[in-house]
Motif scaffolding. Structure first.
Motif, PDB file in Angstrom:
ATOM      1  N   GLY A 141       0.033 -22.872  28.361  1.00  0.00           N
ATOM      2  CA  GLY A 141      -0.365 -21.834  29.094  1.00  0.00           C
ATOM      3  C   GLY A 141       0.700 -21.057  29.778  1.00  0.00           C
ATOM      4  N   THR A 142       2.009 -21.189  29.596  1.00  0.00           N
ATOM      5  CA  THR A 142       2.888 -20.579  30.290  1.00  0.00           C
ATOM      6  C   THR A 142       3.760 -19.399  29.405  1.00  0.00           C
ATOM      7  OG1 THR A 142       4.571 -22.294  29.653  1.00  0.00           O
ATOM      8  CG2 THR A 142       3.391 -22.468  31.689  1.00  0.00           C
ATOM      9  N   GLY A 143       3.347 -19.508  28.323  1.00  0.00           N
ATOM     10  CA  GLY A 143       3.943 -18.338  27.171  1.00  0.00           C
ATOM     11  C   GLY A 143       5.337 -18.880  27.153  1.00  0.00           C
ATOM     12  N   ALA A 144       5.563 -20.065  27.258  1.00  0.00           N
ATOM     13  CA  ALA A 144       6.977 -20.322  27.157  1.00  0.00           C
ATOM     14  C   ALA A 144       7.368 -20.544  25.623  1.00  0.00           C
ATOM     15  CB  ALA A 144       7.253 -21.850  27.557  1.00  0.00           C
ATOM     16  N   SER A 145       8.668 -19.833  25.298  1.00  0.00           N
ATOM     17  CA  SER A 145       9.305 -19.712  24.081  1.00  0.00           C
ATOM     18  C   SER A 145      10.805 -19.639  23.764  1.00  0.00           C
ATOM     19  CB  SER A 145       8.590 -18.706  23.272  1.00  0.00           C
ATOM     20  OG  SER A 145       9.092 -17.376  23.777  1.00  0.00           O
ATOM     21  N   ARG A 197       9.804 -21.972  34.755  1.00  0.00           N
ATOM     22  CA  ARG A 197       9.281 -22.169  33.410  1.00  0.00           C
ATOM     23  C   ARG A 197      10.594 -21.730  32.401  1.00  0.00           C
ATOM     24  NH1 ARG A 197       7.521 -26.671  32.913  1.00  0.00           N
ATOM     25  NH2 ARG A 197       8.480 -26.891  35.008  1.00  0.00           N
ATOM     26  N   ALA A 198      11.103 -20.604  32.626  1.00  0.00           N
ATOM     27  CA  ALA A 198      12.116 -19.968  31.910  1.00  0.00           C
ATOM     28  C   ALA A 198      13.393 -20.886  31.934  1.00  0.00           C
ATOM     29  CB  ALA A 198      12.151 -18.593  32.181  1.00  0.00           C
ATOM     30  N   LYS A 199      13.521 -21.242  33.195  1.00  0.00           N
ATOM     31  CA  LYS A 199      14.796 -22.316  33.373  1.00  0.00           C
ATOM     32  C   LYS A 199      14.579 -23.761  32.893  1.00  0.00           C
ATOM     33  CE  LYS A 199      16.698 -20.117  37.662  1.00  0.00           C
ATOM     34  NZ  LYS A 199      16.900 -20.424  39.146  1.00  0.00           N
TER      35      LYS A 199
END
Length: 194
Positions: free
Chosen positions: A68-72, A89-91
């Protein structure tokens, strides 16, 4: 009956090659030994980088803390684009990608990552895989070899790599030890020994 007196051949006593003690060039006339050399390069195995990215993508898809964080993480041309809903989350995605690179034998010195930036409702990090030695780093390496290396060692910048030459193989090994100990911003490999 007349017997002709035997005469020595006229070649005896001349300076002919192959005559013992004669015709052999002195040590000063022998051709000098060719210099030994090696090349300093900074290459990344792109297949291993691809494998690291695929492993990072799979881990991100499976981990609960990324749901659910849109992490990719994906290729965007020559760069790697990391996306997530928050800067943290990006880091974290970047950390996963870096750990996969290390496991695949790729130095983090070969990865250049920008700061996270907001793009709409998501945060992005753009990273590039550095391949080759920049002219700035090549000049630094040449200066280290010239200032701190053994005398008689020569280095020459050739595009995105350097050639190092010396009459002594021991001096070449000393240059390698020196560069491994130096705090450089680039991952170096030593190849093409001659």
């Amino acid at each position: 009956m007349h017997v002709a007196a035997w005469r020595q051949p006229e070649t005896v006593g001349r300076n002919l090659p192959g005559t013992p003690g004669r015709g052999i060039p002195s040590a000063t006339k022998l051709p000098r030994m060719a210099d030994s050399s090696f090349d300093i390069v900074s290459k990344v195995d792109h297949q291993e980088a691809e494998n690291a990215l695929n492993q990072a993508r799979k881990e991100i898809e499976q981990r609960y803390d990324f749901k659910g964080t849109g992490a990719s993480v994906e290729w965007s041309g020559e760069s790697v684009l990391i996306k997530a809903s928050t800067e943290e989350r990006a880091k974290a995605v970047l950390d996963v990608f870096q750990s996969k690179l290390i496991k695949r034998g790729i130095s983090l010195k070969s990865l250049e990552s920008g700061e996270p930036f907001a793009s709409g409702k998501e945060y992005r990090i753009v990273s590039t895989i550095k391949d080759g030695i920049s002219s700035e780093n090549a000049k630094k390496i040449s200066k280290i070899i010239r200032d701190e290396g053994p005398k008689g060692v020569k280095s020459q910048i050739q595009g995105d790599e350097l050639r190092v030459q010396s009459k002594s193989r021991d001096d070449l090994q000393e240059v390698q030890r020196l560069l491994k100990a130096a705090d450089l911003e680039v991952d170096l490999q030593f190849v093409n020994y001659r």
